[in-house]
Design an enzyme around this catalytic site. Structure first.
Site, PDB file in Angstrom:
ATOM      1  NE  ARG A 223      16.308   6.619 -10.870  1.00  7.81           N
ATOM      2  CZ  ARG A 223      16.671   5.361 -10.911  1.00  7.81           C
ATOM      3  NH1 ARG A 223      16.989   4.709  -9.787  1.00  7.81           N
ATOM      4  NH2 ARG A 223      16.751   4.685 -12.034  1.00  7.81           N
ATOM      5  N   GLY A 224      12.828   5.416 -10.987  1.00  6.46           N
ATOM      6  CA  GLY A 224      12.782   3.984 -11.266  1.00  6.46           C
ATOM      7  C   GLY A 224      11.324   3.554 -11.135  1.00  6.46           C
ATOM      8  CB  ALA A 225       9.085   1.717 -13.437  1.00  5.60           C
TER       9      ALA A 225
ATOM     10  CD  GLN B 145      18.958   8.430 -14.692  1.00  2.00           C
ATOM     11  OE1 GLN B 145      19.811   8.633 -15.538  1.00  2.00           O
ATOM     12  NE2 GLN B 145      17.738   8.915 -14.800  1.00  2.00           N
TER      13      GLN B 145
ATOM     14  CG  ASP C  13      10.737   3.588 -16.876  1.00  2.00           C
ATOM     15  OD1 ASP C  13      11.874   3.251 -17.261  1.00  2.00           O
ATOM     16  OD2 ASP C  13      10.518   4.185 -15.808  1.00  2.00           O
TER      17      ASP C  13
ATOM     18  CG  ASN D 211      14.751   1.011 -19.463  1.00  2.00           C
ATOM     19  OD1 ASN D 211      14.218   1.213 -18.369  1.00  2.00           O
ATOM     20  ND2 ASN D 211      16.046   0.753 -19.566  1.00  2.00           N
ATOM     21  CE  LYS D 212      16.168   7.429 -17.637  1.00  2.00           C
ATOM     22  NZ  LYS D 212      15.342   8.671 -17.660  1.00  2.00           N
TER      23      LYS D 212
HETATM   24  O1  MRU Z   1      14.196   8.482 -15.195  1.00  2.00           O
HETATM   25  P1  MRU Z   1      14.355   7.305 -14.287  1.00  2.00           P
HETATM   26  O2  MRU Z   1      15.634   7.305 -13.528  1.00  2.00           O
HETATM   27  O3  MRU Z   1      13.142   7.130 -13.400  1.00  2.00           O
HETATM   28  O4  MRU Z   1      14.395   6.062 -15.269  1.00  2.00           O
HETATM   29  C1  MRU Z   1      14.505   4.781 -14.724  1.00  2.00           C
HETATM   30  C2  MRU Z   1      14.660   3.720 -15.741  1.00  2.00           C
HETATM   31  O5  MRU Z   1      14.594   3.968 -16.930  1.00  2.00           O
HETATM   32  C3  MRU Z   1      14.826   2.331 -15.230  1.00  2.00           C
HETATM   33  O6  MRU Z   1      15.604   1.587 -16.108  1.00  2.00           O
HETATM   34  C4  MRU Z   1      13.445   1.690 -15.169  1.00  2.00           C
HETATM   35  O7  MRU Z   1      12.592   2.434 -14.348  1.00  2.00           O
HETATM   36  C5  MRU Z   1      13.495   0.307 -14.713  1.00  2.00           C
HETATM   37  S1  MRU Z   1      13.447   0.261 -12.996  1.00  2.00           S
HETATM   38  C6  MRU Z   1      13.689  -0.943 -12.172  1.00  2.00           C
END
Ligand code: MRU
Length: 352
Positions: free
Chosen positions: A49-51, A199, A240, A250-251
């Site tokens: 996970r994470g963009a 997270q 994201d 973002n999250k």
């Molecule tokens: O649902 P997730 O864990 O994939 O969400 C991730 C985020 O919101 C991060 O802040 C975002 O992807 C930035 S990543 C470097």
């Protein structure tokens, strides 16, 4: 960079391995990806996970999914490729890096249409490696640019996980901290736990702790308190999908942090590689926000259900922070300031 042995994605001896982040911080287990279903599941269930990490996993994932397909001509191969691409693209809707990386892989296939299918597959693997290499370089560059806005000794608040687990080395929002550490800076980091999937608690504290950067875990509803106490000098978060006007998804919970930061006069920085900026999306209103199961709120982390059976829930995985709350956008090509319609576009016009 310290504490980096657990990369979120490994490609070793032709095998794609994903660190199962749903098991962190207690267990570090790699899962081998064999099929497109394995890759889809790993992205959908947030094992990876994470963009940027989702984009990298998809790039290697489409190669893995198609590399052993039967001998066929280019047209047949391209049709098969597009089926897998659309399937993987459906795993999660909000992080633009997923469709961005898959589109790059498609361009690579089309560019090599005159080559044999074997050569196209080799080119796909090279492209996946290239995407990862570019993301690594982007994270390092964001770290340098971001650090220019910070001073040693500062208190930093972050939300969710935008570190090396979400990218490939350094991270986005945590990159300035890692680059700063290499240069002898010291920071006091506060990590929001980041309900409902934690997270911040499970991943950000784990990776900062491993790297030896002091970190204090707080519940999301304590962010206002630590700001009011004067403990926070800057806020660093990831993104994201950023729209052309600077609105950034973002999250879930990020926009609340940004609004609080404005009230307390604390700079709010979004760290966003250009692979996460979507100039085809005009404003945040057009961003598709992923809705996830309510069980993540009332059951997933508890021994028994924490709400009456059958209770109605609303569980958006992301929110959009309006551009007006974002002090600056830190990218690998430099720092963009408002008005973002102009500054983001001019970043793309910049030569590398
Ligand atoms: O649902 P997730 O864990 O994939 O969400 C991730 C985020 O919101 C991060 O802040 C975002 O992807 C930035 S990543 C470097």
């Amino acid at each position: 960079m310290k504490g980096q042995e657990f990369a979120p994605i490994k490609f070793e001896n032709g095998k794609l391995l994903i660190l199962d982040q749903t098991k962190l911080p207690t267990t570090t287990e790699y899962l081998e990806m064999h099929t497109k279903e394995d890759v889809w599941d790993a992205i959908h269930k947030l094992r990876v996970r994470g963009a940027p990490a989702i984009g990298i996993a998809a790039a290697y994932g489409i190669y893995i999914s198609i590399k052993d397909c039967a001998e066929m001509d280019y047209e047949g191969f391209y049709t098969e490729f597009c089926l897998v691409k659309d399937y993987l693209d459906s795993a999660r809707p909000t992080a633009v890096n997923l469709s961005w990386a898959l589109s790059r892989m498609e361009k690579c296939v089309i560019k090599n249409k005159k080559a044999s299918v074997k050569e196209i597959k080799d080119a796909m693997l090279k492209e996946a490696v290239q995407i990862r290499t570019e993301e690594e370089a982007a994270c390092r560059a964001m770290g340098e640019h971001g650090l220019s806005l910070l001073k040693s000794g500062m208190g930093i608040l972050t939300h969710c996980n935008a570190g090396f687990l979400a990218t490939s080395q350094y991270g986005t929002a945590l990159a300035p901290l890692y680059v700063g550490q290499e240069k002898g800076y010291e920071f006091n980091v506060f990590a929001d736990e980041t309900r409902p999937l934690l997270q911040g608690a499970r991943l950000t504290t784990w990776e900062l702790h491993q790297a030896g950067i002091p970190v204090t875990l707080i519940c999301d509803n304590m962010a206002s308190m630590v700001m009011k106490n004067g403990w926070i000098d800057a806020i660093l978060v990831g993104c994201d999908r950023m729209a052309a006007n600077g609105d950034g998804a973002n999250k879930i919970g990020t926009s609340g942090v940004a609004i609080l930061a404005k009230e307390y006069g604390i700079p709010f920085y979004m760290c966003v590689p250009t692979s996460t900026i979507d100039l085809d999306t005009a404003t945040g209103e057009e961003i598709n926000i992923e809705l996830r199961s309510g069980e993540e709120i009332y059951q997933m982390w508890y021994e028994k259900e924490m709400a009456p059976a059958g209770i109605k829930t609303y569980n958006p995985a992301f929110d959009v922070t309006d551009a007006k709350y974002i002090t600056a956008v830190i990218t690998e090509k430099g720092i963009a300031y408002p008005p973002y319609e102009e500054s983001l576009k001019s970043l793309f016009d910049k030569k590398d």
